[in-house]
Design a protein around this motif. Structure first.
Motif, PDB file in Angstrom:
ATOM      1  N   PRO A  63       0.832  -1.220   0.000  1.00  0.00           N
ATOM      2  CA  PRO A  63       0.000   0.000   0.000  1.00  0.00           C
ATOM      3  C   PRO A  63       0.862   1.264   0.000  1.00  0.00           C
ATOM      4  CG  PRO A  63       0.057  -0.956   2.197  1.00  0.00           C
ATOM      5  CD  PRO A  63       0.800  -1.895   1.301  1.00  0.00           C
ATOM      6  N   GLY A  64       0.289   2.333  -0.551  1.00  0.00           N
ATOM      7  CA  GLY A  64       0.938   3.635  -0.504  1.00  0.00           C
ATOM      8  C   GLY A  64       0.426   4.455   0.659  1.00  0.00           C
ATOM      9  N   LEU A  65      -0.678   3.988   1.263  1.00  0.00           N
ATOM     10  CA  LEU A  65      -1.287   4.677   2.402  1.00  0.00           C
ATOM     11  C   LEU A  65      -2.068   3.654   3.214  1.00  0.00           C
ATOM     12  CD1 LEU A  65      -1.993   7.474   3.760  1.00  0.00           C
ATOM     13  CD2 LEU A  65      -4.023   7.494   2.320  1.00  0.00           C
ATOM     14  N   ILE A  66      -1.925   3.739   4.539  1.00  0.00           N
ATOM     15  CA  ILE A  66      -2.689   2.859   5.432  1.00  0.00           C
ATOM     16  C   ILE A  66      -3.626   3.718   6.267  1.00  0.00           C
ATOM     17  CG2 ILE A  66      -2.565   1.243   7.376  1.00  0.00           C
ATOM     18  CD1 ILE A  66       0.305   0.536   6.379  1.00  0.00           C
ATOM     19  N   LEU A  67      -4.912   3.375   6.250  1.00  0.00           N
ATOM     20  CA  LEU A  67      -5.894   3.985   7.157  1.00  0.00           C
ATOM     21  C   LEU A  67      -6.088   2.992   8.290  1.00  0.00           C
ATOM     22  CD1 LEU A  67      -8.615   5.456   4.754  1.00  0.00           C
ATOM     23  CD2 LEU A  67      -6.652   6.597   5.776  1.00  0.00           C
ATOM     24  N   LEU A  68      -5.769   3.412   9.500  1.00  0.00           N
ATOM     25  CA  LEU A  68      -5.660   2.491  10.623  1.00  0.00           C
ATOM     26  C   LEU A  68      -6.623   2.839  11.751  1.00  0.00           C
ATOM     27  CD1 LEU A  68      -3.958   0.206  12.015  1.00  0.00           C
ATOM     28  CD2 LEU A  68      -2.453   2.041  12.837  1.00  0.00           C
ATOM     29  N   ASP A  69      -7.459   1.859  12.099  1.00  0.00           N
ATOM     30  CA  ASP A  69      -8.293   1.988  13.290  1.00  0.00           C
ATOM     31  C   ASP A  69      -7.444   1.557  14.490  1.00  0.00           C
ATOM     32  OD1 ASP A  69     -10.530   2.315  14.931  1.00  0.00           O
ATOM     33  OD2 ASP A  69     -11.236   0.279  14.587  1.00  0.00           O
ATOM     34  N   LEU A  70      -7.607   2.220  15.615  1.00  0.00           N
ATOM     35  CA  LEU A  70      -6.801   1.866  16.788  1.00  0.00           C
ATOM     36  C   LEU A  70      -7.353   0.676  17.554  1.00  0.00           C
ATOM     37  CD1 LEU A  70      -5.804   5.317  18.318  1.00  0.00           C
ATOM     38  CD2 LEU A  70      -4.478   3.822  16.812  1.00  0.00           C
ATOM     39  N   ASN A  71      -8.673   0.593  17.666  1.00  0.00           N
ATOM     40  CA  ASN A  71      -9.289  -0.413  18.522  1.00  0.00           C
ATOM     41  C   ASN A  71      -9.755  -1.615  17.707  1.00  0.00           C
ATOM     42  OD1 ASN A  71      -8.996   1.339  20.819  1.00  0.00           O
ATOM     43  ND2 ASN A  71     -10.676   2.524  19.960  1.00  0.00           N
ATOM     44  N   MET A  72      -8.840  -2.593  17.593  1.00  0.00           N
ATOM     45  CA  MET A  72      -9.143  -3.812  16.838  1.00  0.00           C
ATOM     46  C   MET A  72      -8.755  -5.022  17.677  1.00  0.00           C
ATOM     47  SD  MET A  72      -7.767  -2.945  12.989  1.00  0.00           S
ATOM     48  CE  MET A  72      -6.081  -2.635  13.504  1.00  0.00           C
ATOM     49  N   PRO A  73      -9.394  -6.180  17.393  1.00  0.00           N
ATOM     50  CA  PRO A  73      -9.045  -7.402  18.134  1.00  0.00           C
ATOM     51  C   PRO A  73      -7.701  -7.983  17.670  1.00  0.00           C
ATOM     52  CG  PRO A  73     -10.678  -7.882  16.464  1.00  0.00           C
ATOM     53  CD  PRO A  73     -10.470  -6.392  16.450  1.00  0.00           C
ATOM     54  N   LYS A  74      -7.231  -8.970  18.406  1.00  0.00           N
ATOM     55  CA  LYS A  74      -6.001  -9.727  18.144  1.00  0.00           C
ATOM     56  C   LYS A  74      -4.756  -8.880  18.324  1.00  0.00           C
ATOM     57  CE  LYS A  74      -8.096 -13.270  15.329  1.00  0.00           C
ATOM     58  NZ  LYS A  74      -8.089 -14.031  14.116  1.00  0.00           N
TER      59      LYS A  74
END
Length: 148
Positions: A63-74
């Motif tokens: 990817p050239g860009l990552i959109l990241l959620d903070l609250n995820m499992p695992k």
């Protein structure tokens, strides 16, 4: 000048509805980039390291860009961000946190870990479309991204 549309956006978010809303908002903002999804931090790292089901580079390009959620499992977004920014090959990829969190601690910690931007998910779809339009204009029309 590289073809900005060829830049893949990787969205890491465990909430199926949020993934759909972000995808719809990106499409509504006329973004033509390819979009990939992962559902947790472990999948994100597997994707970036091309492990398991993400081993096909043609199907799962860097990817050239990552959109990241903070609250995820695992593995949550904070842990994944720390790993990405500690990796010589991955740390050049811009990471934009897109989360429901407004916690000052999360904002400070993610910038400290090297996040490019921190965006709190808007409540309404029209606001999300506006954010995605601005985000795509900034990252794909204004900024020069490194070739990874």
């Amino acid at each position: 000048m590289s073809d900005k549309r060829s830049i893949v956006i990787l969205i890491a978010d465990d909430d199926a509805e949020d993934r759909m809303l972000v995808k719809d908002a990106l499409e509504e903002s006329r973004l033509k980039n390819s979009i990939q999804f992962v559902e947790n931090g472990e999948e994100l790292m597997d994707y970036l390291h091309r492990r398991g089901k993400f081993s096909d580079e043609q199907k799962y390009p860097t990817p050239g860009l990552i959109l990241l959620d903070l609250n995820m499992p695992k593995k949550d977004g904070r842990e994944a961000l720390r790993e990405i920014k500690a990796d010589e090959r991955l740390r050049l990829i811009p990471v934009v946190v897109l989360t429901t969190s407004k916690a000052e601690e999360d904002i400070l910690r993610t910038y400290d870990l090297g996040v490019s931007s921190f965006i709190t998910k808007p409540v309404t779809f029209s606001s999300l479309v506006d954010v995605m339009k601005t985000l795509s204009k900034y990252w794909f029309e204004i900024v020069e991204l490194p070739k990874i």
